[in-house]
Scaffold this motif. Structure first.
Motif, PDB file in Angstrom:
ATOM      1  N   SER A   2     -32.085  21.281  19.362  1.00  0.00           N
ATOM      2  CA  SER A   2     -30.834  21.510  20.171  1.00  0.00           C
ATOM      3  C   SER A   2     -29.498  21.109  19.492  1.00  0.00           C
ATOM      4  N   GLY A   3     -29.726  20.442  18.448  1.00  0.00           N
ATOM      5  CA  GLY A   3     -28.703  19.794  17.463  1.00  0.00           C
ATOM      6  C   GLY A   3     -28.306  18.418  17.891  1.00  0.00           C
ATOM      7  N   THR A   4     -28.918  17.834  18.762  1.00  0.00           N
ATOM      8  CA  THR A   4     -28.788  16.373  19.068  1.00  0.00           C
ATOM      9  C   THR A   4     -29.106  15.622  18.096  1.00  0.00           C
ATOM     10  N   VAL A   5     -28.426  14.631  17.535  1.00  0.00           N
ATOM     11  CA  VAL A   5     -28.523  13.759  16.538  1.00  0.00           C
ATOM     12  C   VAL A   5     -28.899  12.240  17.183  1.00  0.00           C
ATOM     13  N   GLY A  60     -41.632  19.411   9.612  1.00  0.00           N
ATOM     14  CA  GLY A  60     -40.259  19.895   9.973  1.00  0.00           C
ATOM     15  C   GLY A  60     -40.084  20.921  11.064  1.00  0.00           C
ATOM     16  N   THR A  61     -41.309  20.781  12.046  1.00  0.00           N
ATOM     17  CA  THR A  61     -41.356  21.632  13.323  1.00  0.00           C
ATOM     18  C   THR A  61     -40.744  21.162  14.528  1.00  0.00           C
ATOM     19  N   LEU A  62     -40.392  19.657  14.407  1.00  0.00           N
ATOM     20  CA  LEU A  62     -39.924  19.010  15.420  1.00  0.00           C
ATOM     21  C   LEU A  62     -38.184  18.773  15.511  1.00  0.00           C
ATOM     22  N   GLY A  63     -38.131  18.645  14.105  1.00  0.00           N
ATOM     23  CA  GLY A  63     -36.453  18.580  13.876  1.00  0.00           C
ATOM     24  C   GLY A  63     -36.084  18.068  12.418  1.00  0.00           C
ATOM     25  N   PHE A  64     -35.251  17.691  12.108  1.00  0.00           N
ATOM     26  CA  PHE A  64     -34.672  17.330  10.622  1.00  0.00           C
ATOM     27  C   PHE A  64     -34.494  15.901  10.618  1.00  0.00           C
ATOM     28  N   VAL A  65     -35.131  15.365   9.468  1.00  0.00           N
ATOM     29  CA  VAL A  65     -35.126  14.130   9.044  1.00  0.00           C
ATOM     30  C   VAL A  65     -33.636  14.087   8.423  1.00  0.00           C
ATOM     31  N   ALA A  66     -32.741  13.510   8.717  1.00  0.00           N
ATOM     32  CA  ALA A  66     -31.471  13.286   8.141  1.00  0.00           C
ATOM     33  C   ALA A  66     -31.429  11.868   7.260  1.00  0.00           C
ATOM     34  N   GLU A  67     -32.175  10.878   7.655  1.00  0.00           N
ATOM     35  CA  GLU A  67     -32.046   9.631   6.898  1.00  0.00           C
ATOM     36  C   GLU A  67     -33.210   8.987   7.308  1.00  0.00           C
ATOM     37  N   ALA A  68     -33.774   8.285   6.251  1.00  0.00           N
ATOM     38  CA  ALA A  68     -34.997   7.526   6.644  1.00  0.00           C
ATOM     39  C   ALA A  68     -34.960   5.987   6.074  1.00  0.00           C
ATOM     40  N   THR A  69     -35.176   4.752   6.833  1.00  0.00           N
ATOM     41  CA  THR A  69     -35.109   3.529   6.430  1.00  0.00           C
ATOM     42  C   THR A  69     -36.742   2.980   6.065  1.00  0.00           C
ATOM     43  N   PHE A  70     -36.980   2.745   5.105  1.00  0.00           N
ATOM     44  CA  PHE A  70     -38.417   2.217   4.928  1.00  0.00           C
ATOM     45  C   PHE A  70     -38.613   0.637   4.519  1.00  0.00           C
ATOM     46  N   ARG A  71     -39.735   0.173   4.985  1.00  0.00           N
ATOM     47  CA  ARG A  71     -39.878  -1.374   4.323  1.00  0.00           C
ATOM     48  C   ARG A  71     -40.743  -0.990   3.120  1.00  0.00           C
ATOM     49  N   THR A  72     -40.263  -1.443   2.033  1.00  0.00           N
ATOM     50  CA  THR A  72     -40.971  -1.320   0.887  1.00  0.00           C
ATOM     51  C   THR A  72     -42.077  -2.103   0.137  1.00  0.00           C
ATOM     52  N   VAL A  73     -42.859  -1.851  -0.741  1.00  0.00           N
ATOM     53  CA  VAL A  73     -44.040  -2.817  -1.350  1.00  0.00           C
ATOM     54  C   VAL A  73     -43.747  -3.162  -2.469  1.00  0.00           C
ATOM     55  N   PRO A  74     -44.342  -4.308  -2.891  1.00  0.00           N
ATOM     56  CA  PRO A  74     -44.403  -4.773  -4.391  1.00  0.00           C
ATOM     57  C   PRO A  74     -44.626  -3.677  -5.283  1.00  0.00           C
ATOM     58  N   ALA A  75     -43.602  -3.583  -6.485  1.00  0.00           N
ATOM     59  CA  ALA A  75     -44.125  -2.934  -7.595  1.00  0.00           C
ATOM     60  C   ALA A  75     -44.932  -3.565  -8.514  1.00  0.00           C
ATOM     61  N   LEU A  76     -46.094  -3.082  -8.808  1.00  0.00           N
ATOM     62  CA  LEU A  76     -47.289  -3.771  -9.691  1.00  0.00           C
ATOM     63  C   LEU A  76     -47.160  -3.149 -10.968  1.00  0.00           C
ATOM     64  N   PRO A  77     -46.393  -3.523 -11.980  1.00  0.00           N
ATOM     65  CA  PRO A  77     -46.359  -2.770 -13.227  1.00  0.00           C
ATOM     66  C   PRO A  77     -47.349  -3.003 -14.181  1.00  0.00           C
ATOM     67  N   LYS A  78     -48.238  -3.951 -14.082  1.00  0.00           N
ATOM     68  CA  LYS A  78     -49.404  -4.058 -15.147  1.00  0.00           C
ATOM     69  C   LYS A  78     -50.631  -3.349 -14.440  1.00  0.00           C
ATOM     70  N   VAL A  79     -51.237  -2.234 -15.236  1.00  0.00           N
ATOM     71  CA  VAL A  79     -52.321  -1.505 -14.707  1.00  0.00           C
ATOM     72  C   VAL A  79     -53.447  -1.618 -15.773  1.00  0.00           C
ATOM     73  N   ALA A  93     -27.203  20.356  12.225  1.00  0.00           N
ATOM     74  CA  ALA A  93     -27.203  20.418  13.745  1.00  0.00           C
ATOM     75  C   ALA A  93     -26.723  21.574  14.223  1.00  0.00           C
ATOM     76  N   ALA A  94     -25.521  21.980  13.590  1.00  0.00           N
ATOM     77  CA  ALA A  94     -24.826  23.305  14.186  1.00  0.00           C
ATOM     78  C   ALA A  94     -25.560  24.412  13.639  1.00  0.00           C
ATOM     79  N   LEU A  95     -26.462  24.431  12.576  1.00  0.00           N
ATOM     80  CA  LEU A  95     -27.235  25.474  12.075  1.00  0.00           C
ATOM     81  C   LEU A  95     -28.705  25.792  13.072  1.00  0.00           C
ATOM     82  N   LEU A  96     -28.947  24.638  13.370  1.00  0.00           N
ATOM     83  CA  LEU A  96     -30.302  24.610  14.295  1.00  0.00           C
ATOM     84  C   LEU A  96     -29.875  25.219  15.729  1.00  0.00           C
ATOM     85  N   ARG A  97     -28.716  24.716  16.428  1.00  0.00           N
ATOM     86  CA  ARG A  97     -28.323  24.892  17.640  1.00  0.00           C
ATOM     87  C   ARG A  97     -27.939  26.664  17.514  1.00  0.00           C
TER      88      ARG A  97
END
Ligand SMILES: Cc1cc2nc3c(=O)[nH]c(=O)nc-3n(C[C@H](O)[C@H](O)[C@H](O)COP(=O)(O)OP(=O)(O)OC[C@H]3O[C@@H](n4cnc5c(N)ncnc54)[C@H](O)[C@@H]3O)c2cc1C
Length: 365
Positions: free
Chosen positions: A174-177, A253-272, A57-61
Motif C-alpha cells: 500500500s506504500g505504508t512504511v 519480496g511478496t509481502l513488501g520491501f525491506v528498506a533497512e535491516a538491523t542484525f545482531r552479529t556473530v563473532p568472526a572466527l578467522p582461523k580454520v 513506496a510510491a512505486l508500489l502504491r
C-alpha cells in the motif's frame, strides 16, 4: 525466447502510466535484467531503479493501483527465478548501500543493496560478521538474504536472518512504511493497516487453537526449512509487528520491501582447519554425522559420488581424492573454526580420536 528476437513493445500492462522517473523501458536495460542465477529468462516490461524507500513506496502504491505486478531484484543470484519478472522489475541493488556498524560491531544496520561481503568487510575490523553466510556472499545482498532467508555452511538454523534479525524498516504494497524498532510501530500498523493488523491476529488465533496446526508447524520448522512463508512466526511471536517482521523473512519480496535491516552479529572466527572424510557409502557417511555434529565442528557438508567425481577431475584436488576409485562413495567436508591458532589446535586435537574411530575409505587429506 531467443536473445536475438526483437522485443514487442510493452502492451499488456500500462507501464508507461507509472511515470518515467527512474523507470526505463529501454531494450538494453530490460535485457540486462532478464536473468538471475536460475535457468529462466524473463524480460521485464520496465526496470525501475528507485533511490529511496519513499520512492519504492510510491512505486508500489502506483503499480497496485494500475494492477501491474512488481518484483524486486537485488544481487540477482537467486536460483529459482524469484528475482525475475516479465512485468515491472524493481532494481534495488544500485542504491540502498548504506552500512552502519553499531555497538562496536555487536550489531549492524544495513540497507538492502549492500552485499554480504561489503557488510562483513566492515564488521571484520571489530571481530564480528553476519550470521547468514550464503556461499554467494561476494554478490548477494542483504535484501536477498532477508527475503530468501539464506543460510550457508556454518549458519544452519541458529544464525540465519530469522534468528539474528533485530528489526527492519519495511514498505508494504500500500506504500505504508513501518520501522519495526520505533516505539509507535504497533500503533502505526494498527492505524494505517487495520485489516492486516486484525488479519495477523486472527490467523495466529486460528493456528494456536488447532493443536494439529501447531504440531505440524513445530515439526516442519525444527529443521532447516525455507519453503514457503515462515509460519513459525505465528507461534514464536504474539504482536502483529513482530509476526509481520518475521513473516517478511523468506517471503521472497511478496509481502513488501525491506528498506533497512538491523542484525545482531556473530563473532568472526578467522582461523580454520578443513578436512575431507571419504566413506565407501552414503549410509556410512550419514551414520558418522551425530558424533561429528556433537564434536563441535563449525561446518559439515555432504558430497555424493557424482560431486566427488567432478572434484577428482581437478588436477589441484588432494592426491587422496584423485587416487580414489569412486563407486558409491560419499564424503564429508568438515571445518573447525576458532579465534586463535591455539584454540584451533585444541579443537583439532580433541577431534583426533573421533576421526580415527570412523570407518574412513581413505586417509584424511
Ligand atoms: C554460486 C551460488 C551460491 C549460492 N549459495 C547459497 C547458499 O550457500 N545459501 C543460500 O541460502 N543461497 C545460496 N545461493 C542463492 C542466493 O545467492 C541467495 O539466496 C542470496 O541471498 C540471494 O540474494 P540476492 O541479493 O542475489 O537476491 P535476489 O536474487 O536479487 O533476490 C532474492 C529474492 O529476494 C527478493 N528481494 C530482493 N531484495 C529485496 C528487498 N529489499 N525487499 C524484499 N524483497 C527483496 C527478490 O524479489 C527475490 O524474490 C547461491 C547462489 C549462487 C549463484
Amino acid at each position: 525466447m531467443s536473445l536475438h528476437t526483437e522485443l514487442p513493445a510493452p502492451t499488456t500492462t500500462p507501464v508507461a502510466d507509472l511515470g518515467s522517473e527512474n523507470i526505463s523501458t529501454r531494450e538494453i536495460d530490460r535485457r540486462k535484467m532478464a536473468h538471475d542465477a536460475s535457468h529462466y529468462l524473463m524480460i521485464p516490461e520496465a526496470v525501475a531503479t528507485p533511490r529511496t524507500a519513499e520512492e519504492v513506496a510510491a512505486l508500489l502504491r502506483r503499480s497496485r493501483e494500475l494492477g501491474i505486478p512488481a518484483t524486486f531484484r537485488s544481487g540477482g543470484t537467486s536460483l529459482s527465478g524469484q528475482s525475475q519478472s516479465d512485468s515491472l522489475l524493481i532494481n534495488t541493488r544500485q542504491h540502498f548501500r548504506g552500512i552502519e556498524v553499531l555497538d562496536g560491531g555487536a550489531r549492524v544496520r544495513v540497507q538492502p543493496g549492500a552485499t554480504v561481503r561489503a557488510v562483513n568487510s566492515r564488521l571484520a575490523a571489530h571481530g564480528h560478521k553476519l550470521g547468514p553466510d550464503p556461499a554467494s556472499e561476494i554478490a548477494c545482498t542483504i535484501g536477498g538474504v532477508v527475503a530468501n532467508n539464506s543460510s550457508g555452511m556454518a549458519c544452519g538454523t541458529e544464525f540465519n536472518t530469522y534468528r539474528t534479525l533485530e528489526s527492519m524498516v519495511l514498505v508494504l504494497a500500500s506504500g505504508t512504511v513501518i520501522d519495526t524498532a520505533a516505539p509507535d510501530a504497533e500503533t502505526k500498523l494498527r492505524t494505517l493497516e487495520p485489516e492486516l493488523f486484525d488479519g495477523l491476529l486472527r490467523l495466529r488465533g486460528r493456528i494456536i487453537a488447532n493443536p494439529h496446526s501447531v504440531a505440524t508447524i513445530e515439526r516442519l520448522f525444527s529443521m532447516k526449512n525455507t519453503m514457503g512463508y515462515g509460519l513459525n512466526s505465528f507461534l514464536d511471536y504474539e504482536n502483529p509487528v513482530d509476526i509481520l517482521t518475521h513473516l517478511m523473512i523468506g517471503s521472497e519480496g511478496t509481502l513488501g520491501f525491506v528498506a533497512e535491516a538491523t542484525f545482531r552479529t556473530v563473532p568472526a572466527l578467522p582461523k580454520v582447519a578443513t578436512g575431507l572424510m571419504f566413506f565407501d557409502s552414503l549410509d556410512r557417511a550419514a551414520s558418522a554425522l551425530p558424533d561429528l555434529v556433537a564434536s563441535g565442528l563449525a561446518t559439515i557438508e555432504l558430497m555424493d559420488a557424482t560431486s566427488l567425481r567432478v572434484a577428482a577431475a581437478d588436477p589441484t584436488a588432494p592426491a587422496e581424492l584423485r587416487g580414489l576409485d569412486i563407486s558409491d562413495h560419499a564424503a564429508l567436508l568438515v571445518e573447525h573454526q576458532a579465534r586463535t591458532a591455539e584454540e584451533l589446535a585444541e579443537k583439532r586435537d580433541s577431534s583426533r580420536a573421533l576421526y580415527e574411530s570412523l570407518p574412513l575409505a581413505a586417509p584424511l587429506p
